[in-house]
Design a protein around this motif. Structure first.
Motif: not given
Length: 412
Positions: A1-18, A95-100, A103-105
């Motif tokens: 099975m293919k695997k995707i990482l998600i690296y999200t910041d701590a802002f609730r508005g960014n976590i929900i769409p992930t 890997i998926i990075f969220t908005a903020y 640069i980490e991405a």
């Protein structure tokens, strides 16, 4: 099975769409694994998705977060192999990075050469109304982040790493060229834009990405709330939901207090006797709980999607999360922006005639009651909401999702 990482910041508005994206990926047969700082993985632990805590030394539980502030220690840690063992163990395809985290991405891409997606939960601020592609908007926004005095240390670390990787760096534009390798996920419909933006092959408009399972509702007695709202409906009165968001007192506390008091005063008027206001005041609850009455229900927090299913109208601050949830429930909006991307979103609401934008400092009792009465039976706004909802639904089934197809998902 293919695997995707998600690296999200701590802002609730960014976590929900992930979470909405993760649900969709799971249905497609893709394994999702989250990684993030302690406050993130604590939230993810309430879901069915696995997670790994990283960078707890730099962001212990309960830390304060500043949007757009890059932690140089994290950039340095990625470069020095601090995540090598974890990446080897998880062996992700992408890997998926969220908005903020752009640069980490970029640093992560240079280090591990994984296929990279950037999830922008709102449109980049201040350059939204240009006609360039979303990829170009992201590059501009990231350049501004790199040029911020607070991020100079991180910028220098990244530049040195790029040089070590063989890149010729003569300007910031050379640094931003790396973003052309990324796919940019926009949890919206292109029709929500007001500009005639170009769509590049890297831009993915994928619909609302509102999760079916909302972990932020876990702490509410939903049966009790449904019963209360059903009783309100039986009264025959119009139900209006209001929330200025969990950040209201941090963005502009004085403005948030002014708006809240004006709304309460408005609903005390005799002309508003046929309405019930359910208002979530967040951290201002202690200041306003004594103002509750039969027609003014004061809450500290409310589950927004549940409220919108029962409401006839919404008064919101204009964050993309709330805007999308109103669109998907076809709820007319009165938008009173406080800061960040909310002003641009409010302009889009007005331009598409999905509701009305009000300047917080121009708000008064007469204006708010007049607008509510005007919106109550506005068929044009209802029709526009239906059309925009249809557009979001169409985007959620778009070909953009094929980029996550397990049969074709490859690295780099």
């Amino acid at each position: 099975m293919k695997k995707i990482l998600i690296y999200t910041d701590a802002f609730r508005g960014n976590i929900i769409p992930t979470l909405g994206i993760s649900e969709k990926l799971h249905q497609m047969g893709v394994h999702v694994h989250y990684m993030g700082i302690p406050d993130v993985t604590e939230i993810i632990s309430d879901t069915s998705f696995p997670s790994t805590t990283i960078f707890g030394d730099y962001y212990p539980k309960g830390s304060q977060y500043i949007a757009g502030k890059i932690n140089a220690n994290i950039i340095r840690s990625i470069i020095n192999g601090g995540l090598d063992e974890l990446i080897y163990e998880l062996n992700p395809t992408a890997i998926i990075f969220t908005a903020y985290n752009p640069i980490e991405a970029a640093t992560f891409y240079l280090k591990y050469k994984l296929k990279t997606f950037l999830l922008y939960c709102h449109f980049p601020i201040d350059n939204d109304f240009s006609k360039i592609s979303f990829t170009e908007k992201i590059k501009e926004w990231s350049i501004n982040m790199l040029m911020d005095d607070a991020n100079l240390e991180s910028t220098n670390i990244l530049i040195n790493f790029l040089i070590d990787q063989g890149y010729a760096i003569n300007s910031l534009n050379d640094i931003m060229a790396i973003f052309e390798n990324f796919n940019n996920i926009i949890p919206a419909s292109k029709d929500f834009l007001t500009e005639n933006a170009i769509i590049s092959e890297n831009d993915m408009y994928v619909g609302s990405c509102i999760p079916e399972y909302n972990i932020f509702h876990l702490h509410y007695d939903m049966d009790k709330l449904d019963s209360e709202l059903s009783e309100q409906k039986k009264s025959g009165k119009m139900i209006i939901y209001c929330s200025l968001g969990s950040w209201a007192d941090q963005i502009d506390k004085e403005k948030a207090q002014q708006i809240t008091q004006t709304l309460i005063n408005s609903f005390r008027q005799e002309s508003m006797k046929d309405y019930i206001l359910n208002i979530s005041v967040g951290n201002l609850f202690e200041d306003y709980q004594s103002h509750a009455s039969d027609t003014i229900r004061i809450h500290q927090w409310l589950p927004q999607m549940a409220m919108l299913k029962h409401s006839d109208m919404a008064i919101i601050h204009g964050g993309m999360g709330g805007v999308k949830e109103c669109i998907m429930n076809e709820i007319p909006m009165i938008v009173i922006p406080l800061g960040l991307d909310q002003f641009e979103n409010a302009d889009r609401i007005a331009a598409h005639q999905l509701g009305v934008k009000i300047d917080a400092y121009a708000l008064n009792d007469i204006e708010i009651t007049s607008i509510i009465n005007r919106l109550q039976n506005n068929t044009e706004i209802k029709n526009n909401l239906f059309k925009m909802k249809s557009s979001f639904e169409k985007a959620s089934e778009s070909d953009a999702w094929t980029k996550f197809n397990p049969q074709t998902l490859t690295t780099k």
